[in-house]
Design a protein around this motif. Structure first.
Motif, PDB file in Angstrom:
ATOM      1  N   LEU A  99     -33.822  54.108 -11.855  1.00 64.18           N
ATOM      2  CA  LEU A  99     -32.770  54.317 -11.720  1.00 64.18           C
ATOM      3  C   LEU A  99     -32.543  55.466 -12.023  1.00 64.18           C
ATOM      4  CD1 LEU A  99     -29.992  54.264  -9.857  1.00 64.18           C
ATOM      5  CD2 LEU A  99     -28.583  53.102 -12.496  1.00 64.18           C
ATOM      6  N   THR A 100     -32.378  56.575 -10.745  1.00 62.33           N
ATOM      7  CA  THR A 100     -32.841  57.846 -11.934  1.00 62.33           C
ATOM      8  C   THR A 100     -30.886  58.465 -11.791  1.00 62.33           C
ATOM      9  OG1 THR A 100     -34.847  58.331 -11.871  1.00 62.33           O
ATOM     10  CG2 THR A 100     -33.583  60.611 -12.354  1.00 62.33           C
ATOM     11  N   LEU A 101     -31.131  59.292 -12.942  1.00 57.93           N
ATOM     12  CA  LEU A 101     -29.109  59.675 -13.275  1.00 57.93           C
ATOM     13  C   LEU A 101     -30.366  61.499 -13.643  1.00 57.93           C
ATOM     14  CD1 LEU A 101     -28.804  57.432 -15.094  1.00 57.93           C
ATOM     15  CD2 LEU A 101     -26.911  58.127 -15.618  1.00 57.93           C
ATOM     16  N   GLU A 102     -29.972  61.985 -12.397  1.00 61.63           N
ATOM     17  CA  GLU A 102     -30.848  63.588 -12.504  1.00 61.63           C
ATOM     18  C   GLU A 102     -29.986  64.998 -13.657  1.00 61.63           C
ATOM     19  OE1 GLU A 102     -33.103  63.846  -8.691  1.00 61.63           O
ATOM     20  OE2 GLU A 102     -30.963  64.171  -8.551  1.00 61.63           O
ATOM     21  N   SER A 103     -28.540  64.192 -13.913  1.00 57.79           N
ATOM     22  CA  SER A 103     -28.076  65.556 -15.305  1.00 57.79           C
ATOM     23  C   SER A 103     -26.405  64.494 -15.393  1.00 57.79           C
ATOM     24  CB  SER A 103     -27.866  66.470 -14.487  1.00 57.79           C
ATOM     25  OG  SER A 103     -26.528  67.423 -15.170  1.00 57.79           O
ATOM     26  N   ALA A 104     -27.319  63.882 -16.337  1.00 63.88           N
ATOM     27  CA  ALA A 104     -26.069  62.531 -16.281  1.00 63.88           C
ATOM     28  C   ALA A 104     -24.310  64.159 -16.940  1.00 63.88           C
ATOM     29  CB  ALA A 104     -27.375  61.633 -18.289  1.00 63.88           C
ATOM     30  N   THR A 105     -23.507  63.109 -16.611  1.00 66.33           N
ATOM     31  CA  THR A 105     -22.378  63.110 -17.404  1.00 66.33           C
ATOM     32  C   THR A 105     -21.764  61.800 -18.048  1.00 66.33           C
ATOM     33  OG1 THR A 105     -20.659  62.121 -15.257  1.00 66.33           O
ATOM     34  CG2 THR A 105     -22.148  64.403 -14.685  1.00 66.33           C
ATOM     35  N   ARG A 106     -20.087  62.341 -18.596  1.00 65.50           N
ATOM     36  CA  ARG A 106     -20.105  61.480 -19.779  1.00 65.50           C
ATOM     37  C   ARG A 106     -19.603  60.569 -18.520  1.00 65.50           C
ATOM     38  NH1 ARG A 106     -18.341  65.582 -23.326  1.00 65.50           N
ATOM     39  NH2 ARG A 106     -19.600  65.651 -24.343  1.00 65.50           N
ATOM     40  N   SER A 107     -18.978  60.250 -17.698  1.00 64.49           N
ATOM     41  CA  SER A 107     -18.719  59.152 -17.075  1.00 64.49           C
ATOM     42  C   SER A 107     -19.219  58.173 -16.201  1.00 64.49           C
ATOM     43  CB  SER A 107     -17.843  59.885 -15.687  1.00 64.49           C
ATOM     44  OG  SER A 107     -18.590  60.264 -14.692  1.00 64.49           O
ATOM     45  N   GLN A 108     -21.285  59.091 -16.208  1.00 64.86           N
ATOM     46  CA  GLN A 108     -21.688  58.053 -16.447  1.00 64.86           C
ATOM     47  C   GLN A 108     -22.345  56.412 -17.175  1.00 64.86           C
ATOM     48  OE1 GLN A 108     -24.325  60.694 -14.886  1.00 64.86           O
ATOM     49  NE2 GLN A 108     -24.723  59.377 -12.659  1.00 64.86           N
ATOM     50  N   THR A 109     -21.731  57.162 -18.495  1.00 69.02           N
ATOM     51  CA  THR A 109     -21.487  55.887 -19.769  1.00 69.02           C
ATOM     52  C   THR A 109     -20.731  54.346 -19.731  1.00 69.02           C
ATOM     53  OG1 THR A 109     -21.136  57.468 -21.616  1.00 69.02           O
ATOM     54  CG2 THR A 109     -20.984  55.288 -21.944  1.00 69.02           C
ATOM     55  N   SER A 110     -21.839  53.559 -19.289  1.00 69.09           N
ATOM     56  CA  SER A 110     -21.406  52.278 -19.038  1.00 69.09           C
ATOM     57  C   SER A 110     -22.692  51.271 -18.810  1.00 69.09           C
ATOM     58  CB  SER A 110     -21.635  52.308 -17.294  1.00 69.09           C
ATOM     59  OG  SER A 110     -20.844  51.601 -16.948  1.00 69.09           O
TER      60      SER A 110
END
Lengths: 110, 113
Positions: free
Chosen positions: B76-87
Motif C-alpha cells: 500500500l503506497t501513500l504517494e504524497s502523505a497527508t496528516r489525515s492519513q495518520t492511522s
C-alpha cells in the motif's frame, strides 16, 4: 453502517462464562454472522462464524436464534487475556469488506 | 512460520513524502485487503485484491495506491502523505472459497507530521 447492534461494554469475572449478545434483525438468508475480537494494539482476530446452526470451536460457541435476528457469543471460561473489543459482523458469502461497528468492550477481572 | 506479516510496525514521516506499507502472506490466499483504523470510525476498507493483478477500491481509497504483482504481497503506497492519513493500517488475507474468514496482520502504526 454496520448491520449489527452490540452493547458498548460488558464485565465478566475470570473463570465465568462471558455471553456477548448481538442483534442483527435485518440479516438476509444468505448472510453469515462472524465474530472477531481485537486485543489492544493488535490486529482483529477471527473467533467463529455461523449461518443458522449453533457452532463451537476451541475458542468459543456461537448461538444463533431460530429467526436469525440475534446471536450470542459464549466464552465458556473467560480469562484476563480475553479482555478485548468483540465485533459481531454480518456478511454474505460473496462479501469482501468486513464492516466493523463499535463492538463490545469486554473487561475480564480477577 | 506461516501467516501474514506487515512491515514496518511503526513509521513516522512528513507530509508530502511517499511511503509504502508492506504486507506479505504465506497461505497463498487469493484475496488480500487493506484497512485503516481511526478513533471513532472503526476499521474501514481502503483497497482489496481478489488475485494477482486484480485490485478494487474500498470505502476510503483516495490518496492510496496498491499493486499486486505476486499473490503473496500486497503493498500500500501513500504517494504524497497527508496528516489525515495518520492511522493504524491493517492488512488481511482470505481464501477464495466462500464462507472463509479474513485473517489480519498486526498492523502498521503510521504517523504523518
Amino acid at each position: 453502517d454496520a448491520k449489527t447492534t452490540q452493547p458498548p461494554s460488558m464485565d465478566c469475572a475470570e473463570g465465568r462464562a462471558a455471553n456477548l449478545p448481538c442483534n442483527h434483525s435485518t440479516i438476509s438468508g444468505n448472510e453469515y454472522v462472524y465474530w472477531y475480537r481485537q486485543i489492544h494494539s493488535q490486529g482483529p482476530q477471527y473467533i467463529i462464524h455461523g449461518l443458522k446452526n449453533n457452532e463451537t470451536n476451541e475458542m468459543a460457541s456461537l448461538i444463533i436464534t431460530e429467526d436469525r435476528k440475534s446471536s450470542t457469543l459464549i466464552l465458556p471460561h473467560a480469562t484476563l487475556r480475553d479482555t478485548a473489543v468483540y465485533y459481531c459482523i454480518v456478511i454474505d458469502q460473496a462479501g469482501t469488506a468486513l464492516i466493523f461497528g463499535k463492538g463490545t468492550t469486554l473487561s475480564v477481572s480477577s | 512460520d506461516a501467516g501474514i506479516t506487515q512491515s514496518p510496525r511503526y513509521k513516522i514521516t512528513e507530509t508530502g513524502r511517499q511511503v509504502t506499507l508492506m504486507c506479505h502472506q504465506t497461505w497463498s490466499h487469493s484475496y488480500m485487503f487493506w484497512y485503516r483504523q481511526d478513533l471513532g470510525h472503526g476499521l474501514r476498507l481502503i483497497y482489496y485484491s481478489a488475485a494477482a493483478d486484480i485490485t478494487d477500491k474500498g470505502e476510503v481509497p483516495d490518496g492510496y495506491v496498491v499493486s499486486r504483482s505476486k499473490t503473496e504481497n500486497f503493498p500500500l503506497t501513500l504517494e504524497s502523505a497527508t496528516r489525515s492519513q495518520t492511522s493504524v493500517y491493517f492488512c488481511a488475507s482470505k481464501s477464495p472459497y466462500s464462507n472463509q474468514p479474513q485473517h489480519f496482520g498486526d498492523g502498521t502504526r503510521l504517523s504523518i507530521l
